[in-house]
Write a protein that holds these residues in place. Structure first.
Motif, PDB file in Angstrom:
ATOM      1  N   VAL A   1       0.845  -1.204   0.000  1.00 36.53           N
ATOM      2  CA  VAL A   1       0.000   0.000   0.000  1.00 36.53           C
ATOM      3  C   VAL A   1       0.877   1.251   0.000  1.00 36.53           C
ATOM      4  CG1 VAL A   1      -1.671   1.345   1.353  1.00 36.53           C
ATOM      5  CG2 VAL A   1      -1.989  -1.111   1.091  1.00 36.53           C
TER       6      VAL A   1
ATOM      7  N   THR B   1       0.789   4.209  -2.862  1.00 31.80           N
ATOM      8  CA  THR B   1       0.238   5.516  -2.498  1.00 31.80           C
ATOM      9  C   THR B   1       1.279   6.621  -2.367  1.00 31.80           C
ATOM     10  OG1 THR B   1       0.331   4.852  -0.153  1.00 31.80           O
ATOM     11  CG2 THR B   1      -1.772   4.552  -1.301  1.00 31.80           C
TER      12      THR B   1
ATOM     13  N   VAL C   1      -4.722  -1.013   5.719  1.00 28.41           N
ATOM     14  CA  VAL C   1      -4.710  -0.211   4.482  1.00 28.41           C
ATOM     15  C   VAL C   1      -4.901   1.271   4.819  1.00 28.41           C
ATOM     16  CG1 VAL C   1      -6.002   0.295   2.356  1.00 28.41           C
ATOM     17  CG2 VAL C   1      -5.418  -2.074   2.934  1.00 28.41           C
TER      18      VAL C   1
ATOM     19  N   THR D   1      -1.699   2.674   6.646  1.00 31.52           N
ATOM     20  CA  THR D   1      -0.534   2.830   5.758  1.00 31.52           C
ATOM     21  C   THR D   1      -0.761   3.941   4.739  1.00 31.52           C
ATOM     22  OG1 THR D   1      -0.184   0.455   5.995  1.00 31.52           O
ATOM     23  CG2 THR D   1       1.105   1.557   4.330  1.00 31.52           C
ATOM     24  N   SER D   2      -1.987   4.073   4.226  1.00 34.92           N
ATOM     25  CA  SER D   2      -2.289   5.167   3.287  1.00 34.92           C
ATOM     26  C   SER D   2      -2.089   6.519   3.964  1.00 34.92           C
ATOM     27  CB  SER D   2      -3.735   5.064   2.792  1.00 34.92           C
ATOM     28  OG  SER D   2      -3.972   3.826   2.175  1.00 34.92           O
TER      29      SER D   2
ATOM     30  N   SER E   1       1.639   7.231   4.306  1.00 40.18           N
ATOM     31  CA  SER E   1       2.249   7.682   3.036  1.00 40.18           C
ATOM     32  C   SER E   1       1.983   9.160   2.793  1.00 40.18           C
ATOM     33  CB  SER E   1       1.687   6.878   1.861  1.00 40.18           C
ATOM     34  OG  SER E   1       2.207   5.586   1.852  1.00 40.18           O
TER      35      SER E   1
END
Length: 390
Positions: free
Chosen positions: A249, A253, A298, A301-302, A305
């Motif tokens: 991910v 991203t 998800v 982690t998004s 980023s």
């Protein structure tokens, strides 16, 4: 994009990828090293630790040295040292030799990490800083995630020596590209005092936030395997696949996060990244079952980023040329301190909440996960308060 700019970015990208790959590629070879050197697991662990400790110990000094002697010149020296150390690791006749060579490799990697972020401002315009920071963040995640799989393939084809030999030709290629495409700088400059670099409240807030969110991300790697294996009963192969979701991910991203930062500005994107992380951590604090865990991972982690691209851009974009290496070193150091804090402090929270991990029930392990990420939500809110205060 001009050919020289493309070549410069490729050399910076390869430098970041190699330094990150070095942090995780050796892990998969530890069982082989136990057999090869007839050593204990605790002894061969120093092959991993020596690299990480060397980076942490010298990364700020490497940044300051780059500001003083020239970042291009120091990056070339770091890449050549890294390539030489890879060769020394691959031909190591004893474990002590290998550990000493890994210290040298870590010194080269520290220079590469500090100079890579420090040279973004020398290579692209301010308007493109965010997307390049996003790209480098992506490559850092990809390098760390690729380590075990690339290492596994090399180990099956040859021996543990291949794990280290790989870096030698790639380090030389990155050095050749850096020599050809990175812009020349003036000669030696006066060193900027470290305290003056830290005088900016915005920089201190950026470094503090970086450490806090890195600690939260480290918790997914420390606590996650216990929850997946003992809480959900996943087989090792499935656990490995689930653990790979986070880095994947991050890889997908990172560049879009950099584009958003360039378009909408760093401050709102930093806060949005922290908000998404907080929702992801809260979901992990309440997670029950594999799908809920994956969805939360998800989100977390998004958000990371987006935060990383925005925060790195905010920290580095307005730093004057003579300080870029120093500030880049501080940024890398704050991330490393966060990773160490996450592994130790949040690992301790999990151990406290799950006292008997060997005989713990799935419900007990789930409680440990929930407690750890409830604390992680608090760390993210603290990071948000630092941003707001600034």
């Amino acid at each position: 994009m001009h050919t020289s700019t493309r070549g410069a970015l490729f050399s910076l990208s390869l430098s970041m990828l190699l330094a990150s790959l070095g942090t995780s590629i050796a892990n998969v070879g530890l069982p082989s090293l136990v057999l090869a050197f007839d050593a204990s697991f605790q002894a061969v662990q120093w092959v991993v630790l020596a690299y990480l400790l060397a980076i942490t110990a010298v990364i700020v000094s490497a940044g300051r040295l780059g500001d003083r002697l020239g970042r291009r010149r120091l990056l070339l020296a770091g890449l050549l040292l890294f390539a030489l150390a890879c060769g020394l690791c691959a031909m190591a006749p004893s474990l002590h030799w290998l550990i000493a060579a890994r210290v040298l490799q870590g010194l080269g990697a520290a220079i590469m990490m500090a100079m890579t972020l420090g040279m973004v401002g020398d290579t692209v315009s301010k308007e493109r800083t965010g997307r390049v920071m996003g790209l480098l963040g992506t490559l850092s995640a990809v390098g760390t995630a690729m380590g075990p799989s690339v290492g596994g393939v090399l180990l099956s084809l040859w021996s543990w020596r291949a794990l280290f030999l790989l870096g030698a030709p790639l380090g030389l290629l990155a050095a050749a590209l850096a020599y050809r495409y990175l812009p020349n700088e003036p000669g030696a400059r006066a060193a900027v005092p470290l305290w003056s670099a830290l005088a900016s409240p915005g920089l201190r807030a950026g470094l503090g936030m970086s450490a806090l969110v890195s600690a939260v991300m480290m918790a997914t790697f420390v606590v996650g395997p216990f929850y997946l294996s003992r809480g959900l009963g996943l087989a090792p192969a499935w656990m490995g696949l689930v653990m790979a979701v986070g880095p994947c991910v991050a890889a997908v991203t990172g560049v879009p996060a950099g584009h958003l930062t360039d378009r909408l500005g760093s401050p709102p994107m930093t806060l949005l990244g922290l908000a998404i992380m907080a929702v992801g951590a809260l979901a992990l604090a309440l997670a029950g079952g594999l799908l809920a865990y994956l969805g939360a991972l998800v989100l977390l982690t998004s958000g990371y980023s987006l935060f990383q691209a925005a925060n790195n851009t905010a920290v580095m974009r307005d730093v004057e040329g003579p300080r870029r290496g120093t500030v880049s070193g501080l940024l890398n150091l704050s991330r490393n301190i966060g990773l160490i804090f996450g592994a130790s402090a949040l690992g301790a929270v999990f151990a406290w909440a799950t006292p008997d991990i060997i005989r713990a029930t799935p419900q007990s392990v789930a409680f440990g996960l929930h407690t750890t990420f409830a604390v992680a939500v608090g760390l993210i809110l603290l990071a948000g308060a630092l941003r707001h205060k600034h």
